[in-house]
Design a protein around this motif. Structure first.
Motif, PDB file in Angstrom:
ATOM      1  N   LYS A  16       0.870  -1.177   0.000  1.00  0.00           N
ATOM      2  CA  LYS A  16       0.000   0.000   0.000  1.00  0.00           C
ATOM      3  C   LYS A  16       0.905   1.223   0.000  1.00  0.00           C
ATOM      4  O   LYS A  16       1.683   1.436   0.927  1.00  0.00           O
ATOM      5  CB  LYS A  16      -0.886  -0.034   1.246  1.00  0.00           C
ATOM      6  CG  LYS A  16      -1.833   1.111   1.365  1.00  0.00           C
ATOM      7  CD  LYS A  16      -2.713   0.894   2.588  1.00  0.00           C
ATOM      8  CE  LYS A  16      -3.243   2.182   3.124  1.00  0.00           C
ATOM      9  NZ  LYS A  16      -3.991   1.996   4.353  1.00  0.00           N
ATOM     10  N   VAL A  17       0.803   2.022  -1.053  1.00  0.00           N
ATOM     11  CA  VAL A  17       1.688   3.170  -1.251  1.00  0.00           C
ATOM     12  C   VAL A  17       0.865   4.445  -1.134  1.00  0.00           C
ATOM     13  O   VAL A  17      -0.158   4.588  -1.814  1.00  0.00           O
ATOM     14  CB  VAL A  17       2.371   3.117  -2.629  1.00  0.00           C
ATOM     15  CG1 VAL A  17       3.343   4.258  -2.787  1.00  0.00           C
ATOM     16  CG2 VAL A  17       3.066   1.780  -2.837  1.00  0.00           C
ATOM     17  N   THR A  18       1.302   5.369  -0.276  1.00  0.00           N
ATOM     18  CA  THR A  18       0.616   6.636  -0.066  1.00  0.00           C
ATOM     19  C   THR A  18       1.568   7.781  -0.353  1.00  0.00           C
ATOM     20  O   THR A  18       2.707   7.788   0.127  1.00  0.00           O
ATOM     21  CB  THR A  18       0.119   6.745   1.391  1.00  0.00           C
ATOM     22  OG1 THR A  18      -0.692   5.610   1.688  1.00  0.00           O
ATOM     23  CG2 THR A  18      -0.685   8.014   1.598  1.00  0.00           C
ATOM     24  N   LEU A  19       1.107   8.732  -1.153  1.00  0.00           N
ATOM     25  CA  LEU A  19       1.905   9.927  -1.459  1.00  0.00           C
ATOM     26  C   LEU A  19       1.759  10.905  -0.295  1.00  0.00           C
ATOM     27  O   LEU A  19       0.650  11.333   0.019  1.00  0.00           O
ATOM     28  CB  LEU A  19       1.414  10.567  -2.761  1.00  0.00           C
ATOM     29  CG  LEU A  19       2.207  11.749  -3.284  1.00  0.00           C
ATOM     30  CD1 LEU A  19       3.627  11.327  -3.658  1.00  0.00           C
ATOM     31  CD2 LEU A  19       1.513  12.366  -4.480  1.00  0.00           C
ATOM     32  N   ILE A  20       2.871  11.245   0.364  1.00  0.00           N
ATOM     33  CA  ILE A  20       2.783  12.126   1.533  1.00  0.00           C
ATOM     34  C   ILE A  20       3.394  13.501   1.288  1.00  0.00           C
ATOM     35  O   ILE A  20       3.195  14.404   2.086  1.00  0.00           O
ATOM     36  CB  ILE A  20       3.431  11.484   2.786  1.00  0.00           C
ATOM     37  CG1 ILE A  20       4.872  11.097   2.524  1.00  0.00           C
ATOM     38  CG2 ILE A  20       2.628  10.289   3.240  1.00  0.00           C
ATOM     39  CD1 ILE A  20       5.614  10.667   3.763  1.00  0.00           C
TER      40      ILE A  20
ATOM     41  N   LEU B  88       3.017   5.077 -10.832  1.00  0.00           N
ATOM     42  CA  LEU B  88       2.539   4.283  -9.703  1.00  0.00           C
ATOM     43  C   LEU B  88       1.039   4.454  -9.484  1.00  0.00           C
ATOM     44  O   LEU B  88       0.429   3.686  -8.745  1.00  0.00           O
ATOM     45  CB  LEU B  88       3.291   4.663  -8.422  1.00  0.00           C
ATOM     46  CG  LEU B  88       4.745   4.212  -8.348  1.00  0.00           C
ATOM     47  CD1 LEU B  88       5.440   4.865  -7.159  1.00  0.00           C
ATOM     48  CD2 LEU B  88       4.826   2.702  -8.255  1.00  0.00           C
ATOM     49  N   GLY B  89       0.452   5.461 -10.106  1.00  0.00           N
ATOM     50  CA  GLY B  89      -0.985   5.693  -9.970  1.00  0.00           C
ATOM     51  C   GLY B  89      -1.327   6.703  -8.902  1.00  0.00           C
ATOM     52  O   GLY B  89      -2.490   6.823  -8.518  1.00  0.00           O
ATOM     53  N   LEU B  90      -0.344   7.435  -8.417  1.00  0.00           N
ATOM     54  CA  LEU B  90      -0.566   8.442  -7.392  1.00  0.00           C
ATOM     55  C   LEU B  90      -0.745   9.802  -8.048  1.00  0.00           C
ATOM     56  O   LEU B  90       0.032  10.171  -8.927  1.00  0.00           O
ATOM     57  CB  LEU B  90       0.608   8.470  -6.420  1.00  0.00           C
ATOM     58  CG  LEU B  90       0.865   7.160  -5.689  1.00  0.00           C
ATOM     59  CD1 LEU B  90       2.208   7.196  -5.008  1.00  0.00           C
ATOM     60  CD2 LEU B  90      -0.233   6.884  -4.686  1.00  0.00           C
TER      61      LEU B  90
END
Length: 60
Positions: A5-9, A26-28
């Motif tokens: 699970k990848v979150t752009l911070i 990545l789809g962010l």
């Protein structure tokens, strides 16, 4: 296979064009957007390139 699970911070504004393309691939799109990616070598390599902009968690 495990999932990540990848979150752009952090924003990609004022970053190198290569880093912007990686984040988009990545789809962010926006800060706090989250995607689930497969845990493989290609994904890990992309995540390493933008590790300072994202948060990664393992999903079981």
């Amino acid at each position: 296979m495990a999932q990540l699970k990848v979150t752009l911070i952090h924003s990609v504004a004022h970053r190198l064009p290569k880093q912007r393309k990686i984040v988009e691939a990545l789809g962010l799109h926006r800060v706090n957007s989250t995607v689930v990616q497969p845990d493989n070598e290609a994904t890990r390599g992309a995540l390493f390139q933008v590790a300072h902009l994202i948060k990664v968690e393992e999903v079981k």
